[in-house]
Enzyme design. Structure first.
Site, PDB file in Angstrom:
ATOM      1  N   GLN A  78       2.361  -5.849  -3.012  1.00 10.26           N
ATOM      2  CA  GLN A  78       2.599  -6.111  -1.597  1.00 10.26           C
ATOM      3  C   GLN A  78       3.725  -5.272  -1.392  1.00 10.26           C
ATOM      4  OE1 GLN A  78       1.864  -9.257  -3.555  1.00 10.26           O
ATOM      5  NE2 GLN A  78      -0.208  -8.220  -3.120  1.00 10.26           N
ATOM      6  N   VAL A 106      -8.433  -3.039  -1.417  1.00  8.84           N
ATOM      7  CA  VAL A 106      -9.420  -4.471  -1.737  1.00  8.84           C
ATOM      8  C   VAL A 106     -10.315  -4.860  -0.815  1.00  8.84           C
ATOM      9  CG1 VAL A 106      -8.860  -6.985  -2.292  1.00  8.84           C
ATOM     10  CG2 VAL A 106      -7.421  -5.186  -3.012  1.00  8.84           C
ATOM     11  N   ASP A 145       0.834  -1.237  -0.050  1.00  4.58           N
ATOM     12  CA  ASP A 145      -0.027  -0.141  -0.130  1.00  4.58           C
ATOM     13  C   ASP A 145       0.875   1.143  -0.121  1.00  4.58           C
ATOM     14  OD1 ASP A 145      -2.258  -1.733   0.164  1.00  4.58           O
ATOM     15  OD2 ASP A 145      -1.970  -1.654   2.590  1.00  4.58           O
ATOM     16  N   LYS A 172       2.329   2.288  -5.102  1.00  9.86           N
ATOM     17  CA  LYS A 172       3.081   1.904  -6.308  1.00  9.86           C
ATOM     18  C   LYS A 172       2.267   2.127  -7.692  1.00  9.86           C
ATOM     19  CE  LYS A 172       3.299  -2.519  -4.451  1.00  9.86           C
ATOM     20  NZ  LYS A 172       2.888  -1.872  -2.987  1.00  9.86           N
ATOM     21  N   GLY A 211      -4.426  -3.963  -4.768  1.00 10.62           N
ATOM     22  CA  GLY A 211      -5.234  -3.087  -5.216  1.00 10.62           C
ATOM     23  C   GLY A 211      -4.740  -1.882  -5.421  1.00 10.62           C
ATOM     24  N   HIS A 212      -3.983  -1.552  -6.614  1.00  8.67           N
ATOM     25  CA  HIS A 212      -3.215  -0.590  -7.076  1.00  8.67           C
ATOM     26  C   HIS A 212      -4.315   0.764  -7.658  1.00  8.67           C
ATOM     27  CE1 HIS A 212       0.580  -3.224  -7.539  1.00  8.67           C
ATOM     28  NE2 HIS A 212       0.029  -3.243  -6.490  1.00  8.67           N
TER      29      HIS A 212
HETATM   30  P1  IMP Z   1      -2.504 -12.696   1.565  1.00  5.22           P
HETATM   31  O1  IMP Z   1      -1.586 -12.179   0.333  1.00  5.22           O
HETATM   32  O2  IMP Z   1      -3.989 -12.399   1.057  1.00  5.22           O
HETATM   33  O3  IMP Z   1      -2.363 -14.069   1.988  1.00  5.22           O
HETATM   34  O4  IMP Z   1      -2.266 -12.100   3.067  1.00  5.22           O
HETATM   35  C1  IMP Z   1      -1.109 -11.989   3.805  1.00  5.22           C
HETATM   36  C2  IMP Z   1      -0.982 -10.675   4.394  1.00  5.22           C
HETATM   37  O5  IMP Z   1      -0.401  -9.781   3.135  1.00  5.22           O
HETATM   38  C3  IMP Z   1      -1.974  -9.959   5.204  1.00  5.22           C
HETATM   39  O6  IMP Z   1      -1.465  -9.458   6.095  1.00  5.22           O
HETATM   40  C4  IMP Z   1      -2.660  -9.113   4.179  1.00  5.22           C
HETATM   41  O7  IMP Z   1      -3.229  -7.925   4.699  1.00  5.22           O
HETATM   42  C5  IMP Z   1      -1.250  -8.667   3.439  1.00  5.22           C
HETATM   43  N1  IMP Z   1      -1.324  -8.193   1.940  1.00  5.22           N
HETATM   44  C6  IMP Z   1      -1.515  -8.864   0.953  1.00  5.22           C
HETATM   45  N2  IMP Z   1      -1.789  -8.275  -0.297  1.00  5.22           N
HETATM   46  C7  IMP Z   1      -1.470  -7.068   0.283  1.00  5.22           C
HETATM   47  C8  IMP Z   1      -1.575  -5.713  -0.451  1.00  5.22           C
HETATM   48  O8  IMP Z   1      -1.634  -5.651  -1.705  1.00  5.22           O
HETATM   49  N3  IMP Z   1      -1.236  -4.526   0.450  1.00  5.22           N
HETATM   50  C9  IMP Z   1      -1.026  -4.624   1.683  1.00  5.22           C
HETATM   51  N4  IMP Z   1      -1.290  -5.585   2.388  1.00  5.22           N
HETATM   52  C10 IMP Z   1      -1.217  -7.080   1.585  1.00  5.22           C
END
Ligand code: IMP
Length: 439
Positions: free
Chosen positions: A224, A300, A13, A16, A40-41
Site C-alpha cells: 500500500q 488485484v 500502486d 514497489k 498486487g506487486h
Molecule cells: P483494504 O486495504 O482492502 O481495506 O482497502 C482500503 C483502501 O486501501 C481502499 O481504498 C483500497 O483501494 C486501498 N488499497 C488497499 N490495498 C491497496 C494496494 O495495494 N494498492 C492500492 N490501493 C490499495
C-alpha cells in the site's frame, strides 16, 4: 548490518514490486511486514509478468529467503495458491525459501464476506476496499480475537480461536444477510492447507534479526502507501494497517536502530484506487488518457485507478513521516506525449496558501482546498531505451530534477518502463546503509 525499507510514498500502486525486485539482487532476505492480499506487486522479467499478492518480490530470485512477518494478515488459501503457481512456473525451491511468522494473523472466508457485505451496505460511505477481508481480520487482531498462523499447528486451539472470532461476527453476518459458517466448515477450509503451511512457520523476527547480526542484507517490502496509512493517511479512506516505514519495522519485529535506509517509491504522476480525497485528480478525458497510457487498472481488483498530477506537498509529507533517505521515481515513460505537465506545488486553503499537505483540511472538506500548479514542458520522445539520466530528453530531465530539488529527497532510481532493464539505477540503498554504519 544492512536493512533497507521500501515504502509507497502515495496511495499505493507506485511500482514497489519492480523496485524491490531490482534491489533484491543485493538482498539475502526480503520481508513483507504489513497488509495482505490487498496488495498486487507486479514484476516483469523478460516478457513474463507475475503479480504477487502475499509473497515478497524476492521469490523470483532463486537464492533469496522470503519472509511473511507478523505484521501481515495472511489469507492461507491465497498463499498456498501463489506458492503452487510459482512452482508450476519453474520458480525454484519455493517452499524451502518461504518463512511465515507464527504470529501473523489469518484472513478467512468470513472476513472477506463481511468486508464485501459492509462495503455494499455502506453505499456512499463505502471506502472502496479491495474486499479481501483485510479490515475485518485486523479488527479481530486488535479485539484480541484473531486467529494466528501458529494456531494451524494445533487443531484444538485453532477450533477455539475460530469460535472466539465467530462469536463477534455472527450478529454482523446475520444483520447483513450473510452466510454464517460453522466452526467445522471453517476448519474444513483450512484442513487441506495446513500440511503446506505448518512447515513454513517460525519466529520470523528472530530469523531477520539474526540474519542482520550475521551481516546479511535485508530488504523490507512495503505494501500500500503512506496516504493509505491508518494513522498518517486520508482517514477514514485508508487501509487498516500501517504501510509507513515505522510500521514495517513494527511488523517485522525489528527495532528502529536496525533500519539503515528508507527508500520511498512514487510514480511520476499520481493515482488512487477506491474512494477518498484526491486533490490533484484529473477529470476525464484527461484522466482517462493518463489511465490508458499508464495501464492504470488495479492488479488485484481490476478496478480503473483514478489518475492525477504529481502532488509535491503530498510527496514531502511522505518524506517526513517515513524519514525518506531517497526515492525511486517510476513510470516516467507514461508522461511521454502528454503535452504540458503540471505539478502541484502548494495548496490554497481557508487559512491561506501552504506548501505542506493540508491533511486536516482535506479530511474535513476537500472542496475547500485548491491545488496550486506549476507547469512544466512535456516531451514526445519514448523513454524506454534510455539508460542514463543524461540521455533523457531535456524536458524529462528537468521534470525529474524539479521533483528532486523541490522535495530535497535524493533520487536513487528512475524507472522508464515495466521491465527490469528499463531502469536507471543511480544509488544503491545498501551502500547508503554501509555509509550510515561507518559515520
Ligand atoms: P483494504 O486495504 O482492502 O481495506 O482497502 C482500503 C483502501 O486501501 C481502499 O481504498 C483500497 O483501494 C486501498 N488499497 C488497499 N490495498 C491497496 C494496494 O495495494 N494498492 C492500492 N490501493 C490499495
Amino acid at each position: 548490518m544492512s536493512c533497507v525499507i521500501v515504502v509507497g510514498a502515495q496511495w499505493g500502486d507506485e511500482g514497489k514490486g519492480k523496485i524491490v525486485d531490482i534491489y533484491t539482487e543485493h538482498a539475502d532476505i526480503v520481508v513483507r511486514a504489513a497488509g495482505g492480499a490487498n496488495a498486487g506487486h507486479t514484476l516483469v522479467v523478460g516478457d513474463e509478468k507475475t503479480i504477487l499478492r502475499l509473497l515478497p518480490s524476492g521469490i523470483l530470485r532463486e537464492n533469496t529467503r522470503c519472509v511473511l512477518a507478523q505484521g501481515m494478515v495472511v489469507d492461507p488459501a491465497v498463499l498456498v495458491a501463489e506458492m503452487s503457481q510459482l512452482a508450476r512456473q519453474g520458480c525454484q525451491r519455493v517452499d524451502a525459501r518461504v518463512a511465515l511468522s507464527a504470529r501473523a494473523h489469518l484472513v478467512l472466508g468470513y472476513h472477506q464476506q463481511i468486508d464485501a457485505l459492509r462495503e455494499t451496505a455502506a453505499q456512499a460511505r463505502a471506502i472502496g476496499t479491495t474486499k479481501k477481508g483485510i479490515g475485518p481480520a485486523l479488527e479481530d487482531k486488535v479485539r484480541r480475537t484473531g486467529i494466528l498462523a501458529g494456531d494451524l499447528r494445533d487443531l484444538a486451539r485453532l477450533r477455539d480461536r475460530i469460535e472466539g472470532s465467530l462469536f463477534h461476527w455472527r450478529p454482523q453476518l446475520a444483520a447483513l444477510g450473510g452466510t454464517i459458517p460453522s466452526v467445522d466448515e471453517v476448519l474444513a477450509e483450512l484442513e487441506p492447507l495446513r500440511a503446506r503451511l505448518v512447515p513454513l512457520l517460525c519466529d520470523t523476527s528472530r530469523l531477520v534479526n539474526e540474519a542482520l547480526a550475521s551481516g546479511k542484507k535485508v530488504l523490507l517490502e512495503g505494501a500500500q502507501g503512506t496516504l493509505l496509512d491508518i494513522d498518517h493517511g486520508t482517514y477514514p479512506f485508508v487501509t487498516s494497517s500501517s504501510p509507513v516505514a515505522a510500521g514495517a519495522a513494527v511488523g517485522a519485529g525489528l527495532g528502529p536502530t536496525r533500519i539503515s535506509c528508507v527508500l520511498g517509491i512514487s510514480k511520476a504522476y499520481a493515482t488512487r484506487v477506491g474512494s477518498g480525497p484526491f486533490p490533484t485528480e484529473l477529470p476525464d478525458p484527461e484522466g482517462a488518457r493518463l489511465r490508458e497510457a499508464g495501464a492504470e487498472f488495479g492488479s488485484v481488483t481490476g478496478r480503473p485507478r483514478r489518475t492525477g498530477w504529481f502532488d509535491l506537498p503530498g510527496f514531502k509529507y511522505a518524506a517526513r513521516v517515513n524519514g525518506l533517505d531517497g526515492f525511486a521515481l517510476t513510470k516516467l515513460d507514461v508522461l511521454t506525449g502528454l503535452g504540458t505537465l503540471k505539478v502541484c506545488v502548494a495548496y490554497d486553503t481557508p487559512e491561506g496558501r501552504t506548501e505542506e499537505l493540508p491533511l486536516d483540511a482535506i479530511a474535513d472538506d476537500p472542496s475547500k482546498i485548491r491545488p496550486v500548479y506549476e507547469e512544466l514542458p512535456g516531451w514526445s520522445e519514448p523513454l524506454r531505451d534510455v539508460r542514463k539520466l543524461s540521455d533523457l530528453p531535456r524536458a524529462a530531465h528537468s521534470y525529474v530534477r524539479f521533483i528532486e530539488e523541490r522535495s530535497r529527497v535524493p533520487l536513487y532510481l528512475l524507472s522508464v518502463g515495466a521491465r527490469r532493464i528499463e531502469t536507471i539505477v543511480l544509488q544503491d540503498p545498501f551502500a547508503r546503509a554501509a555509509e550510515r554504519r561507518s559515520s
